[in-house]
Design a protein around this motif. Structure first.
Motif, PDB file in Angstrom:
ATOM      1  N   LEU A  24       0.845  -1.206   0.000  1.00  0.00           N
ATOM      2  CA  LEU A  24       0.000   0.000   0.000  1.00  0.00           C
ATOM      3  C   LEU A  24       0.877   1.252   0.000  1.00  0.00           C
ATOM      4  CD1 LEU A  24      -2.862  -0.993   2.494  1.00  0.00           C
ATOM      5  CD2 LEU A  24      -2.988  -0.839  -0.005  1.00  0.00           C
ATOM      6  N   HIS A  25       1.924   1.217   0.808  1.00  0.00           N
ATOM      7  CA  HIS A  25       2.842   2.362   0.876  1.00  0.00           C
ATOM      8  C   HIS A  25       3.408   2.669  -0.515  1.00  0.00           C
ATOM      9  CE1 HIS A  25       6.095   4.942   2.138  1.00  0.00           C
ATOM     10  NE2 HIS A  25       6.972   4.128   1.599  1.00  0.00           N
ATOM     11  N   LYS A 109      11.262 -10.236   9.699  1.00  0.00           N
ATOM     12  CA  LYS A 109      12.268  -9.228  10.089  1.00  0.00           C
ATOM     13  C   LYS A 109      12.516  -8.250   8.939  1.00  0.00           C
ATOM     14  CE  LYS A 109      15.097 -12.259  12.911  1.00  0.00           C
ATOM     15  NZ  LYS A 109      16.217 -13.176  12.824  1.00  0.00           N
ATOM     16  N   ASP A 110      12.672  -8.795   7.714  1.00  0.00           N
ATOM     17  CA  ASP A 110      12.946  -7.940   6.553  1.00  0.00           C
ATOM     18  C   ASP A 110      11.786  -6.970   6.325  1.00  0.00           C
ATOM     19  OD1 ASP A 110      15.192  -9.533   6.307  1.00  0.00           O
ATOM     20  OD2 ASP A 110      14.441 -10.684   4.585  1.00  0.00           O
ATOM     21  N   ARG A 115       9.339  -1.520   6.573  1.00  0.00           N
ATOM     22  CA  ARG A 115       8.244  -0.603   6.934  1.00  0.00           C
ATOM     23  C   ARG A 115       8.756   0.524   7.828  1.00  0.00           C
ATOM     24  NH1 ARG A 115       6.103   1.201   4.744  1.00  0.00           N
ATOM     25  NH2 ARG A 115       4.172   1.854   5.688  1.00  0.00           N
ATOM     26  N   LEU A 116       9.565   0.171   8.828  1.00  0.00           N
ATOM     27  CA  LEU A 116      10.005   1.200   9.777  1.00  0.00           C
ATOM     28  C   LEU A 116      10.971   2.178   9.101  1.00  0.00           C
ATOM     29  CD1 LEU A 116      10.336  -0.897  13.070  1.00  0.00           C
ATOM     30  CD2 LEU A 116       8.396   0.483  12.269  1.00  0.00           C
ATOM     31  N   GLU A 117      11.834   1.655   8.224  1.00  0.00           N
ATOM     32  CA  GLU A 117      12.768   2.549   7.520  1.00  0.00           C
ATOM     33  C   GLU A 117      12.024   3.524   6.612  1.00  0.00           C
ATOM     34  OE1 GLU A 117      16.701  -0.314   7.561  1.00  0.00           O
ATOM     35  OE2 GLU A 117      15.830   0.207   5.611  1.00  0.00           O
ATOM     36  N   GLN A 121       3.962   2.971  10.088  1.00  0.00           N
ATOM     37  CA  GLN A 121       3.507   2.805  11.473  1.00  0.00           C
ATOM     38  C   GLN A 121       3.199   1.339  11.721  1.00  0.00           C
ATOM     39  OE1 GLN A 121       1.711   5.392  13.932  1.00  0.00           O
ATOM     40  NE2 GLN A 121       0.738   6.634  12.337  1.00  0.00           N
ATOM     41  N   VAL A 122       4.047   0.665  12.491  1.00  0.00           N
ATOM     42  CA  VAL A 122       3.771  -0.709  12.934  1.00  0.00           C
ATOM     43  C   VAL A 122       3.818  -0.643  14.449  1.00  0.00           C
ATOM     44  CG1 VAL A 122       4.412  -3.146  12.766  1.00  0.00           C
ATOM     45  CG2 VAL A 122       5.013  -1.581  10.901  1.00  0.00           C
TER      46      VAL A 122
END
Ligand code: RFL
Ligand code: PHB
Length: 408
Positions: A24-25, A109-110, A115-117, A121-122
């Motif tokens: 989606l991002h 993990k990947d 997502r965080l990089e 928002q997780v």
């Protein structure tokens, strides 16, 4: 009160929820992922290992396969070991497609890192998600965020919270049909610090029960044993597990197994489940939240990835052009491929296991199926196509024939 707004609220940070958020991002659609467990917990949870070619292609296309391509193991076939006799199924020669072994928790993990990089928002450790689905207008997801009650207004909710999640249970009874089969069997799985004896997966059919020798890396083995349902892990100390694995995986009576310290052990009951439809108003279910297969054919994660690919494209169509047809047709588009995988997983469960309660007729059928796979090139090709997943590509998105479109 903490008030937030997003376009798609995603419940669950397993492979389905994380990949959906990532896709989606990339399409410019905003999402928030809410996960019940901690980041450490989801990154350590040992589950799937076998990825189909099309799953890996999708991960490559969306920039998530860097480490997978460096560290993942490429596979061209597997071994069927029947009472100590070896038979190789060359899946790449039969289908033109490879499979890959890469631990699900490595993929998770990947995905979390990506997502965080990207500023995604997780949110982890969110234990009290509840859904207030609207007929029209925004829906509301309620939970506690940063110690305060929060309301997240959203256009849609993606239920990616696995089989025991909250999303599917939000659909009013009567609007959802559940199809379910439980098998009188379970798998005991271990992760062991021992180099795999065989470079390829070994599916061992044995009088004492089924065993599977898989791996995660050239140093780590992943091994499974068929056990009685309801078994306790306490009844399986390490030396009993190794003894049973040695017996079931022996080749011509000789041990064919490297042993080492057990790093993790778990039990999983074999179960098949499909919820229809996979959507209700603004709620869309994906992955294990909507369907479960026994792990025999290694399809669950691959199906979850396909679900969110189709779902992300449907969200894109809605946000880019206002076309709601792909969203409305999501469940109908996915179910044929899901049922093909359900059928294959059930077929594999019967091919590989002698199930308690099976009569002698059942065990002769099992032998006839094994004979066909070993002796008939047609049967071997069909098995290979279903195993690598190419057969499912014919099950989705096409106009249904009159036979399969018939109700009931
Ligand atoms: P997951 O991975 O269960 O993730 C769901 C996430 O939702 C969270 N959650 C909630 N979050 C917020 N609020 C709530 N109320 C929540 N309730 C739950 C959970 O904590 C979790 O983080 O589902 P997802 O994303 O749909 O992914 C599905 C896969 O995990 C699953 O299908 C596979 O692991 C199945 N599977 C395999 N699939 C393959 O394709 N290849 C394989 O080789 C393979 N091997 C396996 C498997 C599954 C196994 N077990 C343990 C069932 C081998 C085994 C033994
Ligand atoms: C695994 O490596 O976890 C695995 C591989 C193949 C299967 C099931 C599980 O069929």
């Amino acid at each position: 009160m903490n008030r937030l707004r997003t376009q798609v609220a995603i419940v669950g940070a397993g492979p389905a929820g994380l990949l959906l958020s990532h896709l989606l991002h990339r399409q410019g659609v905003d999402s928030i992922v809410l996960e019940r467990r901690s980041r450490e917990y989801v990154e350590r949870r040992v589950r799937a290992g076998l990825l189909e070619h099309s799953t890996v292609e999708l991960l490559r296309a969306c920039g998530l396969a860097g480490r997978l391509d460096r560290e993942g193991l490429r596979h061209d076939g597997f071994e069927l070991r029947v009472n100590g006799h070896r038979h190789r199924v060359d899946t790449t020669a039969l289908t033109g497609h490879r499979t890959y072994v890469y631990g699900q928790q490595e993929l998770v993990k990947d995905m979390i890192r990506a997502r965080l990089e990207a500023g995604g928002q997780v949110r982890f450790g969110i234990e009290d998600v509840s859904l207030d689905l609207a007929g029209d207008g925004p829906s509301t997801v309620r939970c506690t965020l940063d110690g305060r009650p929060a309301e997240i207004a959203c256009d849609f909710v993606a239920g990616c919270d696995g089989f025991h999640g909250v999303s599917r249970r939000t659909i009013p009874p009567g609007l959802l049909t559940s199809y379910e089969r439980r098998y009188p069997s379970a798998w005991l799985g271990i992760l062991a610090a021992a180099p795999p004896t065989s470079r390829e997966l070994v599916y061992a059919v044995h009088e004492r029960g089924f065993a599977l020798a898989s791996m995660r890396t050239p140093e780590i083995s992943r091994l499974y044993l068929q056990v009685e349902p309801g078994e306790s892990l306490d009844a399986w100390p390490d030396d009993r597990i190794w003894k049973e694995l040695r017996a079931r995986l022996a080749v011509d009576g000789e041990a064919a197994l490297t042993e080492g310290p057990v790093l993790e052990r778990s039990l999983v009951e074999l179960r098949s489940y499909v919820a229809e439809p996979m959507q209700h108003g603004p709620l869309f279910l994906a992955g294990d939240a909507a369907h479960i297969v026994p792990p025999t054919a290694a399809k669950g994660l691959n199906l979850a990835v396909e679900d969110v690919k189709v779902l992300s494209e449907a969200f894109h169509a809605w946000y880019a052009t206002g076309d709601r047809a792909p969203l409305d047709g999501y469940s109908e588009a996915r179910l044929p491929a899901i049922w093909e995988a359900e059928d294959f997983s059930d077929w594999m469960a019967h091919l590989l296991h002698r199930l308690p309660g099976d009569d002698t007729y059942g065990s002769r059928l099992q032998r006839a199926r094994l004979d066909a796979v070993v002796n008939s090139p047609t049967a071997a090709r069909q098995l290979a196509e279903r195993y690598v997943g190419t057969s499912r590509q014919n099950s989705g998105g096409r106009a249904r024939s009159r036979v399969t479109a018939a109700p009931g």
